[in-house]
Design a protein around this motif. Structure first.
Motif, PDB file in Angstrom:
ATOM      1  N   TYR A 188      25.660  41.479  17.598  1.00 27.20           N
ATOM      2  CA  TYR A 188      26.722  42.454  17.837  1.00 27.20           C
ATOM      3  C   TYR A 188      26.099  43.851  17.858  1.00 27.20           C
ATOM      4  N   ASN A 196      34.093  41.648  11.341  1.00 25.38           N
ATOM      5  CA  ASN A 196      35.485  41.539  11.808  1.00 25.38           C
ATOM      6  C   ASN A 196      35.724  40.208  12.497  1.00 25.38           C
ATOM      7  N   ASP A 197      34.747  39.753  13.268  1.00 31.33           N
ATOM      8  CA  ASP A 197      34.904  38.480  13.963  1.00 31.33           C
ATOM      9  C   ASP A 197      34.779  37.287  13.017  1.00 31.33           C
ATOM     10  N   GLY A 200      38.146  37.221  11.535  1.00 37.24           N
ATOM     11  CA  GLY A 200      39.132  36.813  12.526  1.00 37.24           C
ATOM     12  C   GLY A 200      38.963  35.395  13.032  1.00 37.24           C
ATOM     13  N   GLY A 201      37.875  34.732  12.657  1.00 32.60           N
ATOM     14  CA  GLY A 201      37.661  33.352  13.074  1.00 32.60           C
ATOM     15  C   GLY A 201      36.953  33.191  14.397  1.00 32.60           C
ATOM     16  N   GLN A 202      36.495  34.293  15.012  1.00 30.16           N
ATOM     17  CA  GLN A 202      35.784  34.180  16.292  1.00 30.16           C
ATOM     18  C   GLN A 202      34.389  33.572  16.103  1.00 30.16           C
ATOM     19  N   ILE A 203      33.747  33.851  14.980  1.00 27.47           N
ATOM     20  CA  ILE A 203      32.487  33.204  14.615  1.00 27.47           C
ATOM     21  C   ILE A 203      32.622  32.729  13.171  1.00 27.47           C
TER      22      ILE A 203
END
Length: 327
Positions: A188, A196-197, A200-203
């Motif tokens: 990133y 943040n990801d 948020g569950g993105q990774i």
């Protein structure tokens, strides 16, 4: 006996009187504001330390200390700005880190600075261990869970970082090497974005600085599974070290420190060192930062220079072994 004209005698006396002043040209330091260059955006971990430090330094020096955030290229932009564009007069201070000064020189073909030659270390200021942190919505409760998932489907479990070659990335490489796993690295443009990801569950996970994840951990948005240090953190005493969790040898301490341009007059370096160390030893300054996860410390300029040199060599070996490259 030879006689000198009165005018010449007067000039000689004036020169002798002026000699002490010429020998100490920086006696009035500082007489104008000082800029503290921070290689992270406002709100980042480095910025959270630099702002109260700058306020304390301003009080001790009697001059404003202006925070100048210059993020980008894992700190290269800020470091090159100080090394190439600012005079060696002590009015520009660089808040350097292990990532920028010990890691980047082995990753970038042109950083814009020489980490070992362009800077005069003043004092280390803090360090914080990296930790393995997973999102609250993931099924992973232990390091063993992560290792099992990674080995079940090699090359499918991902982890985020603040960018290629950052200490977060290198901790991930250490983790792979020590656990026999193969992960997917997702770089990133900064640690906050990656975290943040994770939240948020993105990774599913990342290896982040302890100081940055304490808030989300207390809020139940992430779980810290292990500390990449040789001992447990006093702030998370129930969280095991990597070795205790089954990943021995995964140790990564992210340090930071204050530096100026090489060639800065010795009296200026001595003044800055004296005032900075006094701040770092002040309980009122230390306590709130230690509660955030920073291990506040200080050092001599010589000890800081030796640590920089040693880590510069060590990180080079890690990067070579991991075949790390900038995309």
């Amino acid at each position: 006996m030879m006689k000198f004209p009165r005018a010449a005698t007067a000039l000689s006396a004036m020169a002798l009187a002026a000699a002490p002043a010429l020998a100490q040209p920086k006696a009035d330091y500082p007489h104008k504001p000082i800029v503290l260059v921070v290689p992270q955006p406002a709100g980042g971990a480095a910025d959270q330390f630099a702002r109260p430090f700058g306020q304390a330094l301003s009080q001790r020096l009697g001059q404003p200390v202006v925070i100048d955030n210059r993020p980008g290229a894992n700190g290269n932009i800020a470091a090159a700005y100080v090394a190439r564009n600012q005079p060696a007069d002590g009015y520009t201070v660089f808040f350097g880190s292990v990532s920028t000064l010990a890691v980047n020189p082995h990753l970038y073909k042109a950083t814009g600075f020489d980490a070992l030659k362009d800077f005069q270390p003043i004092t280390l200021t803090n360090q914080t261990p990296n930790v393995l942190v997973v999102g609250a919505g993931t099924p992973y409760k232990t390091v063993a869970d992560v290792v099992a998932a990674a080995k079940k489907e090699p090359g499918t479990l991902s982890f985020g970082s603040a960018g290629n070659g950052n200490t977060m990335h290198l901790t991930g490489l250490q983790f792979e090497a020590k656990t026999g796993t193969r992960l997917i690295h997702v770089p990133y443009k900064g640690g906050p974005a990656a975290l943040n990801d994770v939240m948020g569950g993105q990774i599913p996970m990342m290896f982040h600085n302890l100081s940055a994840v304490l808030g989300p951990e207390k809020g139940g948005r992430v779980r810290v599974l292990a500390v990449a240090d040789t001992q447990r953190s006093r702030l998370l005493p129930n969280v095991p070290t990597m070795a205790e969790a089954g990943a021995p040898g995964v140790v990564q301490l992210a340090w930071s420190g204050m530096l100026v341009r090489s060639g800065t007059p010795a009296p200026v370096v001595e003044r800055l060192h004296r005032e900075m160390v006094a701040i770092l030893k002040e309980p009122a300054f230390r306590k709130p930062l230690e509660e955030q996860g920073f291990d506040v410390l200080s050092s001599t300029p010589e000890a800081f220079a030796e640590r920089l040199k040693a880590d510069h060599a060590a990180m080079g070996e890690v990067i070579k072994a991991g075949n790390v490259k900038i995309d």
